[in-house]
Design a protein around this motif. Sequence first.
Motif, PDB file in Angstrom:
ATOM      1  N   VAL A  67       2.066   3.019  -9.974  1.00  0.00           N
ATOM      2  CA  VAL A  67       2.041   3.729 -11.255  1.00  0.00           C
ATOM      3  C   VAL A  67       3.492   4.046 -11.654  1.00  0.00           C
ATOM      4  O   VAL A  67       3.852   4.089 -12.825  1.00  0.00           O
ATOM      5  CB  VAL A  67       1.221   5.038 -11.127  1.00  0.00           C
ATOM      6  N   CYS A  68       4.340   4.204 -10.646  1.00  0.00           N
ATOM      7  CA  CYS A  68       5.755   4.507 -10.873  1.00  0.00           C
ATOM      8  C   CYS A  68       6.523   3.292 -11.374  1.00  0.00           C
ATOM      9  O   CYS A  68       7.663   3.413 -11.793  1.00  0.00           O
ATOM     10  CB  CYS A  68       6.397   4.989  -9.578  1.00  0.00           C
ATOM     11  N   GLY A  69       5.912   2.109 -11.269  1.00  0.00           N
ATOM     12  CA  GLY A  69       6.609   0.900 -11.699  1.00  0.00           C
ATOM     13  C   GLY A  69       7.093   0.052 -10.534  1.00  0.00           C
ATOM     14  O   GLY A  69       7.708  -1.000 -10.741  1.00  0.00           O
TER      15      GLY A  69
ATOM     16  N   PHE B 225       0.868  -1.176   0.000  1.00  0.00           N
ATOM     17  CA  PHE B 225       0.000   0.000   0.000  1.00  0.00           C
ATOM     18  C   PHE B 225       0.908   1.229   0.000  1.00  0.00           C
ATOM     19  O   PHE B 225       1.691   1.441   0.912  1.00  0.00           O
ATOM     20  CB  PHE B 225      -0.921   0.050   1.224  1.00  0.00           C
ATOM     21  N   CYS B 226       0.807   2.017  -1.057  1.00  0.00           N
ATOM     22  CA  CYS B 226       1.636   3.216  -1.120  1.00  0.00           C
ATOM     23  C   CYS B 226       0.791   4.356  -1.671  1.00  0.00           C
ATOM     24  O   CYS B 226       0.097   4.191  -2.673  1.00  0.00           O
ATOM     25  CB  CYS B 226       2.854   2.967  -2.017  1.00  0.00           C
ATOM     26  N   PHE B 227       0.823   5.469  -0.969  1.00  0.00           N
ATOM     27  CA  PHE B 227       0.088   6.646  -1.474  1.00  0.00           C
ATOM     28  C   PHE B 227       0.925   7.913  -1.319  1.00  0.00           C
ATOM     29  O   PHE B 227       0.415   8.991  -1.134  1.00  0.00           O
ATOM     30  CB  PHE B 227      -1.297   6.769  -0.834  1.00  0.00           C
ATOM     31  N   GLN B 228       2.253   7.714  -1.441  1.00  0.00           N
ATOM     32  CA  GLN B 228       3.121   8.846  -1.126  1.00  0.00           C
ATOM     33  C   GLN B 228       3.269   9.875  -2.242  1.00  0.00           C
ATOM     34  O   GLN B 228       3.730  10.979  -1.994  1.00  0.00           O
ATOM     35  CB  GLN B 228       4.502   8.351  -0.684  1.00  0.00           C
ATOM     36  N   CYS B 229       2.872   9.533  -3.465  1.00  0.00           N
ATOM     37  CA  CYS B 229       3.066  10.531  -4.523  1.00  0.00           C
ATOM     38  C   CYS B 229       1.729  10.944  -5.142  1.00  0.00           C
ATOM     39  O   CYS B 229       0.689  10.344  -4.886  1.00  0.00           O
ATOM     40  CB  CYS B 229       4.030  10.019  -5.593  1.00  0.00           C
ATOM     41  N   GLN B 230       1.808  11.936  -5.992  1.00  0.00           N
ATOM     42  CA  GLN B 230       0.583  12.518  -6.567  1.00  0.00           C
ATOM     43  C   GLN B 230      -0.086  11.586  -7.573  1.00  0.00           C
ATOM     44  O   GLN B 230      -1.275  11.705  -7.812  1.00  0.00           O
ATOM     45  CB  GLN B 230       0.931  13.873  -7.207  1.00  0.00           C
TER      46      GLN B 230
ATOM     47  N   GLY C 270      -4.465   5.105  -3.507  1.00  0.00           N
ATOM     48  CA  GLY C 270      -3.310   4.314  -3.091  1.00  0.00           C
ATOM     49  C   GLY C 270      -3.004   3.233  -4.104  1.00  0.00           C
ATOM     50  O   GLY C 270      -3.914   2.698  -4.741  1.00  0.00           O
ATOM     51  N   CYS C 271      -1.720   2.928  -4.260  1.00  0.00           N
ATOM     52  CA  CYS C 271      -1.324   1.827  -5.147  1.00  0.00           C
ATOM     53  C   CYS C 271      -1.318   0.560  -4.311  1.00  0.00           C
ATOM     54  O   CYS C 271      -0.676   0.513  -3.255  1.00  0.00           O
ATOM     55  CB  CYS C 271       0.066   2.073  -5.730  1.00  0.00           C
ATOM     56  N   THR C 272      -2.022  -0.474  -4.763  1.00  0.00           N
ATOM     57  CA  THR C 272      -2.148  -1.684  -3.953  1.00  0.00           C
ATOM     58  C   THR C 272      -1.653  -2.940  -4.661  1.00  0.00           C
ATOM     59  O   THR C 272      -1.379  -3.943  -4.011  1.00  0.00           O
ATOM     60  CB  THR C 272      -3.618  -1.917  -3.543  1.00  0.00           C
TER      61      THR C 272
END
Length: 550
Positions: free
Chosen positions: A20-22, A2-7, A14-16
Motif C-alpha cells: 500500500v506504501c508503494g 510478504f510484508c505486514f509491518q505497518c498499520q 499482509g501485502c503480498t
Amino acid sequence: MFCFQCQETVGGKGCTKVGVCGKTADLANLQDLMIYTLKGISELGVKADEIGYEMPGLDRFIMSGLFMTITNANFDKERFLKEIKRGLRLREQLRKALQERGVDLRDLKDAATFSVNSDDDIVFKANNDKERVGVLATKDEDIRSLRELITYGLKGMAAYAEHADNLGYNDPEIAKFMRKALAATLDDSLTVEDLINLTMETGEYGVKVMALLDEANTSTYGNPEITEVEIGVRNNPAILISGHDLRDLEDLLEQTKGTGVDVYTHGEMLPAHYYPAFKKYDHFVGNYGNAWWKQKEEFEKFNGPILFTTNCLVPPKESYADRVYTTGSTGYPGFKHIPDREDGKAKDFSEIIEHAKRLPAPTEIESGKIIGGFGHAQVFKLADKVVEAVKSGAIKKFFVMAGCDGRMKQRNYYTEFAKALPKDTVILTAGCAKYKYNKLNLGDINGIPRVLDAGQCNNSYSLALIALKLKEIFNLNDINELPIAYNIAWYEQKAVIVLLALLYLGVKNIHLGPTLPAFLSPNVAKVLVENFGIGTISNVEDDIKMFMEA
Ligand code: SF4
Ligand code: SF3
C-alpha cells in the motif's frame, strides 16, 4: 513478497503483491534480504562481543540498515543492493577477525555464511530463498509474531539511535543489544516465553535510546519551550524539510543563512521550531502543511525543493518529483541523494539551495499559528499550575494521543475524539498523530492549552517523564493510578518501539488504533491483553465513556 509491518497493510493481514506504501515485490524482498544480512552479521557480532572485539563501523551499519527498511523510508533498489554488498564485505571482515582470534565459527547459520558473486545472485536469493529469508520463513505463527515484533522494535530503536549518533551521542550497550536481539531472531531454540522476555528487554532499550536521543537533542539545541509556529508563508523562494533528523536541519539552516532562501518544516520536522537553537535563524519561517500522507497535494503547492531526512516518503507525483531530494536512510529511484557527512563535517546542501533560488515562493495553503513545545522541561516548569488544576478538578483527565497519522479514513476518529473530549481534559501528544487535532483550537484550561505537543514521536519519552513526575508529585505507587488515559495511533515501526518502551515502564491499558498490528498473532495479542490490558478503539462516544469511567 510478504510484508505486514505497518498499520496500512492490505486487509489488515499482509501485502503480498505490492505494498500500500508503494513498495514493489522485488524491493520488499531486497529489504527482507537486508534484514537477513543484518541478522547474520549480528550472529558474528555476538561472538565478537563475547571476546570483547569491536569492529569499527559495525554499529552504524546495523543502525542504518535497519532504518532503511522502515516503512516509507527507502524505495531505492540500487541502494539496497549496494548496502547488502557492503554488509557482506563487513561480515567477511568480521568473520576473518574472529577466526584469527580463535573463535569457534562452526555452527553459523546461513544468514552469516551465504555468499553471492553478483547483483543477480543477490536478487535471486532475495526472490527465491523463501525457506530462509523473509517473514514467512518462520512457520510457527507465534514465534514469527514475536520475531517480527522484536525486529520492528529494533527498526524504531535504530532510527532513534542514528539521530543521536548524528549528534555525537551513542551508547555501545544499545548497539550490543541490537546485535543480540537480531541474532536471537535466527535462533530456533528460543521458546515463546524467551521471545516475550526479549520483547520486554527491547522495550527497556527503547527507553534507553529515547533517553539518549533526548539528551542529544536537548544538550545540542536546548530544551523545547512554548512556541508559536507560523503556518502561513512569506514571499521568498524556499526549501521544505521533512523527517526527523535535527542535525540535517541544522546544516541546512546554516547553509541557507543570507542566501535569500527560506526554510519551512513539513510533517515530523515541525517540532524543530520548539528548540531554542533554531530560533536564531530568521529565515526559518514556519511549518507548511500537515502529516506525511498529505504530501502529494502539499508538495505540489510548495513550489520549492523538498528535502527528506527520514520517513515518511510517498512515491511522488510527476509534477514535483524533480524537486525532491533525499539524504540519510531515505531514498527513491531518480531522486538526488545528498551523501552522508564525512568526519563530522556538515552535509553539502548547496545543490538544493541553488535549485530553490530558481523556483517561486510557496503558495499559501493555511494561515495562522499553532502552539507547541511542551517537552518535559517546559511542562515541569508549569508543574505547579498543572498540579493545581488537577487538584481543583479543573483538569479531570489527560489523554496521551501520541503516535502516527496515516491515510486511512478511519483515522478521522481521532479528530472526532479530540473534538468530543470533555472540556476538562488535556491531550498530551507527540509524533505526527497531532495533525488530526492540532489546528482545532481546543482552547485552554487556566492558561494550559488543551493540546500539549511534546514534539516528534521520539519525544513520547517526554510524555513518560511527565507521567513519572506527576506520579512522584501525587505520591502514588503506580503510574497507572494517575488520571491519564492512553489512546495511541500507530502506523510504522517507530511507534512499535515507543509502545514497547511504554509497556516496559509499566503503563497499562493502552488503546492502539485505528487497528491492532497484523503481526500480532492471536496468542501474542492475548498475552498483551492479559498482561498489559492492551485494547483497540471502537467509536468516539463509547470510547470516551469508557476512558472517563476507567
Ligand atoms: Fe504493506 Fe506497510 Fe509493508 Fe508497505 S510497509 S508493504 S504498506 S505492510
Ligand atoms: Fe509520522 Fe511517518 Fe510515524 Fe515519527 S512521519 S510519527 S508516521
